[in-house]
Enzyme design. Sequence first.
Site, mmCIF file in Angstrom:
data_model
loop_
_atom_site.group_PDB
_atom_site.id
_atom_site.type_symbol
_atom_site.label_atom_id
_atom_site.label_comp_id
_atom_site.label_asym_id
_atom_site.label_seq_id
_atom_site.Cartn_x
_atom_site.Cartn_y
_atom_site.Cartn_z
ATOM 1 N N SER A 59 0.802 -1.221 0.000
ATOM 2 C CA SER A 59 0.000 0.000 0.000
ATOM 3 C C SER A 59 0.836 1.273 0.000
ATOM 4 O O SER A 59 1.632 1.493 -0.890
ATOM 5 C CB SER A 59 -0.952 -0.040 1.188
ATOM 6 O OG SER A 59 -1.861 1.011 1.095
ATOM 7 N N HIS A 60 0.668 2.064 1.044
ATOM 8 C CA HIS A 60 1.323 3.378 1.118
ATOM 9 C C HIS A 60 2.741 3.267 1.660
ATOM 10 O O HIS A 60 3.437 4.277 1.758
ATOM 11 C CB HIS A 60 0.514 4.282 2.038
ATOM 12 C CG HIS A 60 0.321 3.657 3.383
ATOM 13 N ND1 HIS A 60 -0.521 2.585 3.571
ATOM 14 C CD2 HIS A 60 0.904 3.902 4.563
ATOM 15 C CE1 HIS A 60 -0.454 2.216 4.827
ATOM 16 N NE2 HIS A 60 0.392 2.980 5.461
ATOM 17 N N ASP A 94 -2.261 6.712 -3.333
ATOM 18 C CA ASP A 94 -1.122 6.017 -2.714
ATOM 19 C C ASP A 94 -0.554 4.930 -3.619
ATOM 20 O O ASP A 94 -0.931 4.816 -4.786
ATOM 21 C CB ASP A 94 -1.516 5.444 -1.354
ATOM 22 C CG ASP A 94 -2.474 4.274 -1.499
ATOM 23 O OD1 ASP A 94 -3.216 4.244 -2.503
ATOM 24 O OD2 ASP A 94 -2.465 3.394 -0.627
ATOM 25 N N ASP A 101 -0.954 1.696 -4.024
ATOM 26 C CA ASP A 101 -1.829 0.759 -4.724
ATOM 27 C C ASP A 101 -3.162 1.374 -5.141
ATOM 28 O O ASP A 101 -4.066 0.660 -5.575
ATOM 29 C CB ASP A 101 -2.060 -0.500 -3.884
ATOM 30 C CG ASP A 101 -2.739 -0.200 -2.556
ATOM 31 O OD1 ASP A 101 -2.576 0.915 -2.039
ATOM 32 O OD2 ASP A 101 -3.444 -1.091 -2.040
ATOM 33 N N ASP A 138 -5.659 2.877 -3.497
ATOM 34 C CA ASP A 138 -6.923 2.850 -2.752
ATOM 35 C C ASP A 138 -7.099 4.060 -1.834
ATOM 36 O O ASP A 138 -8.203 4.342 -1.392
ATOM 37 C CB ASP A 138 -7.111 1.526 -1.987
ATOM 38 C CG ASP A 138 -5.975 1.194 -1.052
ATOM 39 O OD1 ASP A 138 -5.031 2.002 -0.941
ATOM 40 O OD2 ASP A 138 -6.022 0.116 -0.424
ATOM 41 N N ARG A 139 -6.031 4.780 -1.548
ATOM 42 C CA ARG A 139 -6.176 5.961 -0.685
ATOM 43 C C ARG A 139 -6.269 7.233 -1.528
ATOM 44 O O ARG A 139 -5.824 7.257 -2.676
ATOM 45 C CB ARG A 139 -4.964 6.105 0.228
ATOM 46 C CG ARG A 139 -4.831 4.971 1.192
ATOM 47 C CD ARG A 139 -3.682 5.223 2.131
ATOM 48 N NE ARG A 139 -3.641 4.171 3.124
ATOM 49 C CZ ARG A 139 -3.122 4.299 4.331
ATOM 50 N NH1 ARG A 139 -2.561 5.432 4.682
ATOM 51 N NH2 ARG A 139 -3.138 3.300 5.185
ATOM 52 N N LYS A 171 -11.386 0.377 -0.630
ATOM 53 C CA LYS A 171 -11.444 1.823 -0.766
ATOM 54 C C LYS A 171 -10.870 2.179 -2.126
ATOM 55 O O LYS A 171 -10.145 1.391 -2.721
ATOM 56 C CB LYS A 171 -10.703 2.499 0.377
ATOM 57 C CG LYS A 171 -9.277 2.039 0.626
ATOM 58 C CD LYS A 171 -8.820 2.602 1.947
ATOM 59 C CE LYS A 171 -7.369 2.309 2.249
ATOM 60 N NZ LYS A 171 -7.172 0.987 2.859
#
Length: 543
Positions: free
Chosen positions: A113-114, A277, A279, A281-282, A376
Site C-alpha cells: 500500500s502506502h 497512494d 496501490d 486505494d487511498r 477503498k
Amino acid sequence: MTVHTVPTQPIAGQKPGTSGLRKKTPVFMQPHYLENFVQAIWNGTGGAEGKTYVLGGDGRYFGDRAAQVILRMAAASGAKKVIVGQNALLSTPAASHLIRLRGADGGIIMSASHNPGGPTEDFGVKYNVANGGPAPEPVTEKIFEATKALTEYRILDAQDADLSTPGTRILGGMEIEVVDPVADYADLMRSIFDFDKIRALFADGFRIRFDAMHAVTGPYAKAILEGELGAPAGSVVNAVPSPDFGGGHPDPNPIWAKDLMDAMFGADAPDFGAASDGDGDRNMIVGRDCYVTPSDSLAVLAANATLVPAYAGGLKGVARSMPTSRALDRVAESLGLACYETPTGWKFFGNLLDAGKATLCGEESAGTGSDHVREKDGLWAVLFWLNLLAERRQPVAGIMADHWAKYGRNYYSRHDYEAVDAAAAGELVAALRGKLGSLPGRSAAGLRIEAADEFAYDDPVDGSRSEGQGLRIMTEGGGRIVLRLSGTGTEGATLRVYLERVETDPARMQDDPQEALAGVIAAAEEIAGIRARTGRTAPDVIT
Ligand code: G16
C-alpha cells in the site's frame, strides 16, 4: 512441465495484519517465504483446484518476480485460470472490481500500500475473497493457522509467463488471461459519475493537479482525467509507476505529498489537487489554500451524494472506522441514515456493503469508497469530488465553509509515533488499558473525562466479535482521544493517537486544527504519558 513438491517448514510471523501480510522486502525474498504464504492461502481457503483468481499489484520492487511464483504455484495446485493485469499491475480497487466482474473465487494483490517500496523497503501480499474485498478475519485466521502447519508447497517448473501484452497464455493446465488494467475500471467509473458534467467543468478552464506519487494510479488517472475528461495534458504528475516510487513514500498526506501541498498553497494554484497512494486505494483532497481531512472529505461526500448519478436515489447507510472523526455521524443524523462504527481495516466494511446496510464508507487513514467495489478507492473519491464541484461550481474552501456552518466542525488530527520500541508501546497500551475504568469523572489538562473503554465490534451481519480494537477516551464537549497500535507497520511499533473536538459555533471556528486541539493533545499526554514511555518528544507524522 513438472510439478515440484517442495518440503518446507512453518515460518514464524506470517500473520496477516490490518491489510494482508506486510514485511520488509528482503524478508519476503528469503527462500520459501513467499511460497509458504501463498501455499497457506490455498490451504486455508479450501485449495486452489478448479478456482479462478485475479492477480496484480502496485508495481513495487519484487512484484514482477512474485507474480511469476504465484502463477506457477496456482498452476501447480490445479487452479483453472488466473486473470492478471498487464505487467502484473492492478490497482487495489481495480483488482476488487475485476474479481466481482468476472465472478472470480478470489484474488491476490501484491502491495504494501502506502509503505515505501524497493530492495530494502516493504512488500506485501493480500488475499481478497469472492466479493472483491479483503479476506475477513475468520479467513485470515485460517490462512495464519495454515502457515503454522505447512510441510510442503507445490510449484510448477516452467519459464516465466509473458505478462507484457494482453492475451491468453497456458501454463501447465492453467489459463492465464492478461488484461489491460485500466479498461474495466474506467467503464465502472463512467457508470457511476456524470462524465459530461465533469468534462464541461474542465472545458470551462478548471485546473487540477493529480499527484500519482510514482505509483499505480498514474495510468488510471492519465487515461480517465486527461484522456477522457479533458483535463489539460500534464495535470497528472508523477504518473509512471516505479518500483521504488521514485524513492518516495507513496502516502497521500500533507507530509509525504508536500509538493502537492506547496502547489495548492502557492501562487497561481490550480482549483483542485489530489493524490493517491502506492496501490491506488487511498486519496488526498486539497483545494486552493484548503486541505480537506479524510474524515471531513467522507462527511462531505455523504452530504452531497445525491449529486452523483449512481447515488441520486440516496444512500442506504454509511460507515466509518472507529478512529475516524464523527463528522460523518453528524451528516448521517441530519439525513436520517444509519451510521456504523467498525474497527480499523477495510475488511470490516465488507459485510455491511454486501448486506446493503451501507453505501458509503471511509476512514481517517485516507480511504473512502462505496458499494461499487469492496476496497477503498482513491480515484473514485477524486471523481466524486469533481462531480460535486461540477454541480456546485464553488471553490473547495467554500464547500468546506458551508459544510461546517451547517453541520459543525470536527477538528481532527492523528499523531503517529513510528518505529517505537515494540515492548514500550505494548506497555503504554497495557498501562492505559489498566486504568480506563478509573478515568471517567476525572479531569486531564482541565478537560473532564466522561467515558473510557476499549473498542470491540460485533458485526451486525455475521455476529462475529472483534476485540481489542483501540482505547477510547471521551471528554466533555464531544472531544475524543483514541490510542491504538498500527497493524500495517513493518518496523517496531507505530503508536497512533487520534484527537478530536467539535465546534458548532461558526464564530469560534479556528483555522489551525493543532491549535484548536491543543487541550485534547495535552490531555492525551497527561493520561497516557506518551513522551516518557516512548522516549519521543514529538510525533513523527502529524496528519
Ligand atoms: C490499511 C487498511 C485500512 C487502515 C490502514 C491503516 O490501509 O485497509 O483500513 O485504516 O491500513 O491501518 P493501521 O492504522 O493499522 O496502520 P492500506 O491503504 O494500508 O491498505
